[in-house]
Design an enzyme around this catalytic site. Structure first.
Site, PDB file in Angstrom:
ATOM      1  N   LYS A   1      51.070  40.280  49.986  1.00 25.66           N
ATOM      2  CA  LYS A   1      49.510  40.072  50.704  1.00 25.66           C
ATOM      3  C   LYS A   1      48.686  39.024  51.163  1.00 25.66           C
ATOM      4  CE  LYS A   1      47.241  44.436  48.909  1.00 25.66           C
ATOM      5  NZ  LYS A   1      47.206  44.802  47.790  1.00 25.66           N
TER       6      LYS A   1
ATOM      7  N   VAL B   1      44.912  43.157  53.445  1.00 22.36           N
ATOM      8  CA  VAL B   1      44.926  42.923  52.184  1.00 22.36           C
ATOM      9  C   VAL B   1      43.120  42.973  51.464  1.00 22.36           C
ATOM     10  CG1 VAL B   1      44.618  39.880  51.194  1.00 22.36           C
ATOM     11  CG2 VAL B   1      46.080  40.398  53.304  1.00 22.36           C
TER      12      VAL B   1
ATOM     13  N   GLU C   1      42.541  42.295  59.367  1.00 26.53           N
ATOM     14  CA  GLU C   1      40.929  42.571  57.462  1.00 26.53           C
ATOM     15  C   GLU C   1      41.680  43.367  56.125  1.00 26.53           C
ATOM     16  OE1 GLU C   1      38.590  39.521  56.940  1.00 26.53           O
ATOM     17  OE2 GLU C   1      39.599  40.658  54.989  1.00 26.53           O
TER      18      GLU C   1
ATOM     19  N   GLY D   1      42.058  45.746  50.489  1.00 21.47           N
ATOM     20  CA  GLY D   1      40.745  46.989  50.780  1.00 21.47           C
ATOM     21  C   GLY D   1      40.146  46.473  51.100  1.00 21.47           C
TER      22      GLY D   1
HETATM   23  N1  HSE Z   1      48.680  49.886  46.497  1.00 21.20           N
HETATM   24  C1  HSE Z   1      47.698  49.045  46.566  1.00 21.20           C
HETATM   25  C2  HSE Z   1      47.515  49.018  45.520  1.00 21.20           C
HETATM   26  C3  HSE Z   1      46.803  49.247  47.552  1.00 21.20           C
HETATM   27  O1  HSE Z   1      47.519  49.597  44.023  1.00 21.20           O
HETATM   28  O2  HSE Z   1      46.418  47.676  45.714  1.00 21.20           O
HETATM   29  C4  HSE Z   1      46.781  49.438  48.926  1.00 21.20           C
HETATM   30  O3  HSE Z   1      46.677  47.961  49.407  1.00 21.20           O
END
Ligand code: HSE
Length: 449
Positions: free
Chosen positions: A213, A140, A137, A142
């Site tokens: 993602k 994608v 989970e 957070g």
């Molecule tokens: N580096 C990603 C972002 C966070 O800036 O959304 C981790 O998936």
């Protein structure tokens, strides 16, 4: 396979990698012991950790019975650990440790989107072969529970399409460029100084993280394996404040979107900056926030919004998976729900539509010679390729020089637009390569085309 024979024995979790998310998960696990036990009806305990950075380890207060493993192999071999949480990121040793843990009969939770997007088939296949569970989970959005929503809540509906702001760094940069009229490089440098952007922000700003993602989202939503290398990806490095300003005059806001649609026999999956109508829900998602909007055939539109990164929000997603998988271990019912929501071996691979075949409306900024006949030339080339103009703005007057002429079009295919621009950009009527930005319909209403 491991069996939880002793009904009073706790489920013991091992964490590999104690970076931002690892420490967030550790905090949640230790702090919420009471609530976890209440909700699960059994104890979920920290069995051990493995972290290469000895300074990180020293700074943490771990329970006295928590084993500190010298390497991941040692943890994966330990029969007391029945659930491994992989939070090291990257391809290796993450891939090997996940595969070895599964081989040893352990369920695995990971937040590793790059690994799943590239080696997902191997890893999902190993989960099926060894009849263990895989939770991802946190890979994608957070803390946004999008994958569980697709796999469980919407399991009975057909997902038609989705569009997501799934990279917080890119969204933060575009939001500040748009609000303050700043150049891309200025905002990026400041974001790096403030710790919002990584010191190597390539994956975030070039759309690669969003591609990882959206590949996972499409695999879950449509039940088809997705070849990451076939996804057209464009980032935000080339975006100029002038285009954000013109966009605003047309009533648009620019977002980096991951887009996926199921056309029945083929899938349309892509990542690129998109102009969205300013009154659409996704247009209002600013700063580091993420949001995913989707359309279910029976459900209609759905929007999930929240924090797409950060230790604590992402740790809640890891914990949700850990609890679900711990139930499977405790009740000896591992491997019964396929990780993807579709049986691994029963899926049909759908072809990805090439970018040239997609339909969109377009924003085109020409740097046109300020002389009689230029506008009719541009309109003529677009018209000959069947591209219908919706509106035009020309600003300024520069005798002998060039001025921005901005055109928005009605729907056309990418190949129509590229053919027209190949002619215009090599003509004497323009002084620079034309800027092309797609305008997306993200209303999630109406038929697909
Ligand atoms: N580096 C990603 C972002 C966070 O800036 O959304 C981790 O998936």
């Amino acid at each position: 396979m491991l069996n939880q024979n002793d009904k009073n024995a706790p489920v013991r979790v091992g964490i590999i990698g104690l970076g931002t998310v690892g420490q967030g998960f550790l905090r949640l696990l230790l702090k919420n012991q009471g609530i976890l036990r209440e909700r699960l009806g059994f104890s979920l305990v920290l069995g051990g950790v493995c972290e290469k950075n000895s300074l990180t380890l020293k700074a943490l207060t771990l329970p006295p019975d928590c084993v500190i493993y010298r390497d991941w192999e040692e943890m994966v071999r330990d029969p007391r650990i029945s659930l491994v949480v992989e939070l090291v990121g990257g391809f290796e040793p993450a891939r090997s440790l996940i595969l070895e843990a599964m081989k040893a009969g352990k369920s695995v939770v990971t937040a590793n989107k790059a690994l799943l997007a590239r080696h997902g088939e191997e890893i999902f296949g190993a989960a099926a072969t060894h009849a263990v569970d895989l939770g991802f989970e946190a890979s994608v959005g957070g803390g946004i529970p999008i994958l569980r929503t697709l796999r469980e809540s919407l399991a009975g509906d057909r997902i038609l399409r989705l569009a997501g702001i799934i990279n917080g760094t890119a969204n933060y940069i575009l939001t500040r460029m748009s609000r303050e009229g700043l150049e891309f490089e200025t905002v990026l440098a400041e974001a790096q100084r403030q710790g919002y952007a990584e010191s190597d922000p390539t994956f975030d700003i070039d759309g690669i993280d969003s591609a990882h993602k959206v590949a996972i989202l499409a695999t879950m939503a449509f039940g088809s394996p997705v070849n990451l290398s076939e996804i057209p990806v464009e980032g935000i490095r080339h975006i100029k404040p002038i285009d954000l300003e013109f966009g605003r005059e047309f009533g648009y806001v620019l977002k980096l979107l991951g887009i996926a649609a199921d056309h029945g026999d083929s899938l349309d999956i892509r990542v690129h900056p998109s102009f969205l109508p300013e009154n659409s829900l996704l247009a209002e998602v600013d700063g580091v926030f993420n949001a995913i909007e989707l359309s279910g055939q029976a459900l209609g539109p759905l929007l999930l919004f929240g924090r797409g990164a950060g230790g604590d929000p992402t740790a809640t997603a890891v914990m949700g998976d850990v609890m679900e998988l711990a139930r499977g271990i405790y009740h000896s019912s591992r491997g019964q729900v396929p990780a993807l929501g579709f049986p691994f071996s029963g899926r049909t691979r759908k072809a990805l539509r090439p970018l040239s075949a997609i339909y969109s409306e377009y924003y085109l900024r020409f740097m046109a010679k300020d002389q009689p006949g230029t506008l009719s030339y541009l309109a003529g080339v677009l018209g000959e390729r069947g591209i219908s103009i919706e509106s035009v703005i020309q600003k300024g007057r520069e005798s002998g020089g060039s001025v921005p002429v901005v055109v928005t079009t009605h729907r056309a295919t990418e190949s129509q637009v590229r053919e027209a621009l190949a002619i215009i950009d090599t003509s004497v009527h323009v002084t620079e390569k034309t800027v092309v930005i797609r305008i997306e319909d993200v209303s999630m209403e109406g038929p697909l085309s």
